[in-house]
Scaffold this motif. Structure first.
Motif, PDB file in Angstrom:
ATOM      1  N   HIS A 101       5.950   0.268  -4.189  1.00 16.94           N
ATOM      2  CA  HIS A 101       5.492  -0.303  -5.459  1.00 16.94           C
ATOM      3  C   HIS A 101       5.222  -1.790  -5.228  1.00 16.94           C
ATOM      4  CE1 HIS A 101       6.143  -2.386  -9.329  1.00 16.94           C
ATOM      5  NE2 HIS A 101       5.602  -1.296  -9.872  1.00 16.94           N
ATOM      6  N   VAL A 102       4.010  -2.228  -5.553  1.00 22.12           N
ATOM      7  CA  VAL A 102       3.654  -3.634  -5.374  1.00 22.12           C
ATOM      8  C   VAL A 102       3.874  -4.356  -6.695  1.00 22.12           C
ATOM      9  CG1 VAL A 102       1.827  -5.251  -4.733  1.00 22.12           C
ATOM     10  CG2 VAL A 102       1.925  -2.982  -3.652  1.00 22.12           C
ATOM     11  N   GLY A 103       4.882  -5.215  -6.728  1.00 21.52           N
ATOM     12  CA  GLY A 103       5.186  -5.988  -7.932  1.00 21.52           C
ATOM     13  C   GLY A 103       4.510  -7.341  -7.871  1.00 21.52           C
ATOM     14  N   PRO A 104       4.734  -8.183  -8.875  1.00 23.21           N
ATOM     15  CA  PRO A 104       4.079  -9.488  -8.919  1.00 23.21           C
ATOM     16  C   PRO A 104       4.472 -10.393  -7.743  1.00 23.21           C
ATOM     17  CG  PRO A 104       5.515  -9.166 -10.841  1.00 23.21           C
ATOM     18  CD  PRO A 104       5.501  -7.882 -10.082  1.00 23.21           C
ATOM     19  N   HIS A 105       5.684 -10.238  -7.234  1.00 24.46           N
ATOM     20  CA  HIS A 105       6.141 -11.099  -6.139  1.00 24.46           C
ATOM     21  C   HIS A 105       6.789 -10.345  -5.003  1.00 24.46           C
ATOM     22  CE1 HIS A 105       5.274 -14.605  -8.527  1.00 24.46           C
ATOM     23  NE2 HIS A 105       5.960 -14.084  -9.515  1.00 24.46           N
ATOM     24  N   GLU A 106       7.001  -9.047  -5.202  1.00 29.34           N
ATOM     25  CA  GLU A 106       7.784  -8.337  -4.205  1.00 29.34           C
ATOM     26  C   GLU A 106       7.319  -6.895  -4.071  1.00 29.34           C
ATOM     27  OE1 GLU A 106       9.445  -9.471  -7.251  1.00 29.34           O
ATOM     28  OE2 GLU A 106       8.574  -7.577  -7.929  1.00 29.34           O
ATOM     29  N   LEU A 107       7.791  -6.294  -2.998  1.00 31.73           N
ATOM     30  CA  LEU A 107       7.512  -4.889  -2.721  1.00 31.73           C
ATOM     31  C   LEU A 107       8.807  -4.119  -2.894  1.00 31.73           C
ATOM     32  CD1 LEU A 107       5.787  -5.148   0.740  1.00 31.73           C
ATOM     33  CD2 LEU A 107       4.708  -4.391  -1.386  1.00 31.73           C
ATOM     34  N   THR A 108       8.705  -2.956  -3.483  1.00 32.36           N
ATOM     35  CA  THR A 108       9.866  -2.074  -3.530  1.00 32.36           C
ATOM     36  C   THR A 108       9.498  -0.781  -2.822  1.00 32.36           C
ATOM     37  OG1 THR A 108      10.514  -3.051  -5.619  1.00 32.36           O
ATOM     38  CG2 THR A 108      11.572  -0.983  -5.028  1.00 32.36           C
ATOM     39  N   ILE A 109      10.384  -0.365  -1.941  1.00 30.37           N
ATOM     40  CA  ILE A 109      10.154   0.837  -1.141  1.00 30.37           C
ATOM     41  C   ILE A 109      11.248   1.837  -1.467  1.00 30.37           C
ATOM     42  CG2 ILE A 109       9.958   1.761   1.224  1.00 30.37           C
ATOM     43  CD1 ILE A 109       7.962  -0.427   0.921  1.00 30.37           C
ATOM     44  N   ALA A 110      10.872   3.078  -1.701  1.00 34.95           N
ATOM     45  CA  ALA A 110      11.868   4.140  -1.856  1.00 34.95           C
ATOM     46  C   ALA A 110      11.451   5.290  -0.947  1.00 34.95           C
ATOM     47  CB  ALA A 110      11.958   4.616  -3.297  1.00 34.95           C
ATOM     48  N   HIS A 111      12.438   5.981  -0.381  1.00 35.67           N
ATOM     49  CA  HIS A 111      12.063   7.114   0.459  1.00 35.67           C
ATOM     50  C   HIS A 111      13.170   8.142   0.607  1.00 35.67           C
ATOM     51  CE1 HIS A 111      14.392   5.459   3.790  1.00 35.67           C
ATOM     52  NE2 HIS A 111      14.106   6.521   4.512  1.00 35.67           N
ATOM     53  N   VAL A 112      12.698   9.357   0.936  1.00 28.95           N
ATOM     54  CA  VAL A 112      13.565  10.471   1.313  1.00 28.95           C
ATOM     55  C   VAL A 112      12.864  11.162   2.473  1.00 28.95           C
ATOM     56  CG1 VAL A 112      14.425  12.736   0.588  1.00 28.95           C
ATOM     57  CG2 VAL A 112      14.504  10.821  -1.015  1.00 28.95           C
ATOM     58  N   GLY A 113      13.581  11.362   3.570  1.00 27.10           N
ATOM     59  CA  GLY A 113      12.977  12.050   4.714  1.00 27.10           C
ATOM     60  C   GLY A 113      12.511  11.100   5.802  1.00 27.10           C
ATOM     61  N   ASP A 114      11.549  11.537   6.602  1.00 27.72           N
ATOM     62  CA  ASP A 114      11.173  10.758   7.783  1.00 27.72           C
ATOM     63  C   ASP A 114       9.736  10.229   7.758  1.00 27.72           C
ATOM     64  OD1 ASP A 114       9.785  13.086   8.216  1.00 27.72           O
ATOM     65  OD2 ASP A 114      10.552  13.450  10.236  1.00 27.72           O
ATOM     66  N   SER A 115       9.094  10.235   6.591  1.00 23.63           N
ATOM     67  CA  SER A 115       7.829   9.499   6.506  1.00 23.63           C
ATOM     68  C   SER A 115       8.205   8.020   6.390  1.00 23.63           C
ATOM     69  CB  SER A 115       7.018   9.943   5.283  1.00 23.63           C
ATOM     70  OG  SER A 115       6.685  11.317   5.409  1.00 23.63           O
ATOM     71  N   ARG A 116       7.448   7.165   7.052  1.00 24.09           N
ATOM     72  CA  ARG A 116       7.909   5.776   7.198  1.00 24.09           C
ATOM     73  C   ARG A 116       7.058   4.759   6.462  1.00 24.09           C
ATOM     74  NH1 ARG A 116       9.108   5.684  13.727  1.00 24.09           N
ATOM     75  NH2 ARG A 116      10.826   7.198  13.682  1.00 24.09           N
ATOM     76  N   ALA A 117       7.650   3.598   6.240  1.00 26.84           N
ATOM     77  CA  ALA A 117       6.906   2.431   5.765  1.00 26.84           C
ATOM     78  C   ALA A 117       7.080   1.330   6.807  1.00 26.84           C
ATOM     79  CB  ALA A 117       7.446   1.952   4.417  1.00 26.84           C
ATOM     80  N   TYR A 118       5.984   0.646   7.110  1.00 25.35           N
ATOM     81  CA  TYR A 118       6.014  -0.501   8.018  1.00 25.35           C
ATOM     82  C   TYR A 118       5.332  -1.675   7.341  1.00 25.35           C
ATOM     83  CZ  TYR A 118       6.863   2.591  12.074  1.00 25.35           C
ATOM     84  OH  TYR A 118       7.374   3.487  12.979  1.00 25.35           O
ATOM     85  N   ARG A 119       5.739  -2.875   7.734  1.00 26.16           N
ATOM     86  CA  ARG A 119       5.024  -4.073   7.304  1.00 26.16           C
ATOM     87  C   ARG A 119       4.561  -4.821   8.551  1.00 26.16           C
ATOM     88  NH1 ARG A 119       8.423  -8.493   4.336  1.00 26.16           N
ATOM     89  NH2 ARG A 119       9.288  -8.585   6.436  1.00 26.16           N
ATOM     90  N   ARG A 120       3.286  -5.186   8.550  1.00 25.14           N
ATOM     91  CA  ARG A 120       2.764  -6.001   9.642  1.00 25.14           C
ATOM     92  C   ARG A 120       2.541  -7.403   9.111  1.00 25.14           C
ATOM     93  NH1 ARG A 120      -1.839  -7.571  12.759  1.00 25.14           N
ATOM     94  NH2 ARG A 120      -1.425  -7.232  14.982  1.00 25.14           N
ATOM     95  N   ARG A 121       3.230  -8.365   9.723  1.00 27.70           N
ATOM     96  CA  ARG A 121       3.130  -9.765   9.298  1.00 27.70           C
ATOM     97  C   ARG A 121       3.090 -10.628  10.551  1.00 27.70           C
ATOM     98  NH1 ARG A 121       7.751 -12.140   5.375  1.00 27.70           N
ATOM     99  NH2 ARG A 121       6.466 -11.155   3.769  1.00 27.70           N
ATOM    100  N   ASP A 122       2.132 -11.545  10.600  1.00 28.58           N
ATOM    101  CA  ASP A 122       1.999 -12.446  11.758  1.00 28.58           C
ATOM    102  C   ASP A 122       1.967 -11.662  13.071  1.00 28.58           C
ATOM    103  OD1 ASP A 122       2.122 -14.539   9.922  1.00 28.58           O
ATOM    104  OD2 ASP A 122       4.301 -14.726  10.123  1.00 28.58           O
TER     105      ASP A 122
END
Ligand code: MG
Length: 277
Positions: A101-122
């Protein structure tokens, strides 16, 4: 103020499966990947039900985003569970779900299982989720190295899923988003085929997210395409520059998520990893 400047999605059956049981959602502010499991198209029903439940948006309520996101994940779980007990052909069906979920200043991540979230920065790719999987549990216990886990024959066994039980515990956390951050949500058909360094390289080389999504799927297929492959990519833009005051920082179990005692038994019986060549 964060906004999604660009996003791209791609899903592919891969080279070895007959059907694509993955599903995704890209409807700002919600983005998600679900990886279904179960015979007779049940996996498709499970993953589709998960993203359709999310598509209705976050439930209203007094809680924060994390809490409401966890709520909607639990609602999806219950729906899938009810569908599975109502129809023998769907018995034991389940799905992973990873949502951002993309909020005004932050990201919220929720998950169950093995599908992943990654962030690429710099130029650095950071994994934002911990797989609910048998091998991840073995790594936590110090019984497998992360490198051994990547090659482990039982790496697709997950320990939490939506559907098999009436209750599920999602993991949820919030992190600051920054101008230029790229978020990747993906099913294990990507991460079981490509090392993270290669994923990072492809993300860095592509001129835009559409091309990046295509390149990731093509590379997973070129590496064998053993599973369905789904990627959801988004790039954040911060119109005010600063990030604000936000806090900084499978899938085969015979279709059912494991109970604790099953996990412990499986751990006790897990074969030793194959020696490195
Ligand atoms: Mg999969």
């Amino acid at each position: 103020m964060l906004r999604v400047a660009e996003h791209a999605e791609r899903t592919d059956t891969g080279r070895q499966r007959r059907a694509n049981e993955d599903a995704f959602l890209a409807r700002a502010p919600l983005f998600a990947v679900a990886d279904g499991m179960g015979g007779a198209q049940a996996g498709e029903v499970a993953s589709r039900t998960a993203v359709e439940t999310l598509a209705a948006g976050l439930p209203a309520g007094p809680g924060g985003v994390e809490e409401r996101l966890a709520d909607v994940v639990r609602t999806a779980n219950l729906r899938i569970h009810e569908l599975s007990v109502a129809d023998d052909e769907r018995a034991g069906m389940g799905t992973t779900l990873t949502v951002a979920h993309v909020g005004p200043h932050e990201l919220t991540i929720a998950h169950v299982g093995d599908s992943r979230a990654y962030r690429r920065r710099d130029g650095v790719l950071e994994r934002l989720t911990t797989d609910h999987s048998l091998v991840e549990e073995l790594v936590r216990q110090g019984r497998l190295s992360p490198e051994e886990a990547e090659e482990h024959p039982q790496r697709s066994i997950i320990t939490r899923a939506l559907g098999p039980e009436a209750h599920v515990v999602p993991d949820a956390h919030t992190l600051a988003g920054r101008d230029g951050d790229v978020l990747l949500l993906c099913s294990d058909g990507l991460t079981s085929m490509l090392p993270e360094a290669r994923i990072n390289e492809l993300l860095g080389a592509a001129p835009d997210l559409r091309q990046a999504a295509r390149d990731l799927v093509d590379a997973a297929n070129a590496a064998g395409g053993r599973d369905n492959i789904t990627v959801v990519l988004l790039r954040l833009e911060d119109l005010e520059g600063a990030g604000g005051d936000a806090p900084d920082e499978a899938t085969r179990v015979g279709a059912a998520a494991l109970r604790v005692e099953d996990v412990q038994r499986a751990i006790a019986q897990a074969p030793p990893p194959e020696p490195a060549p």
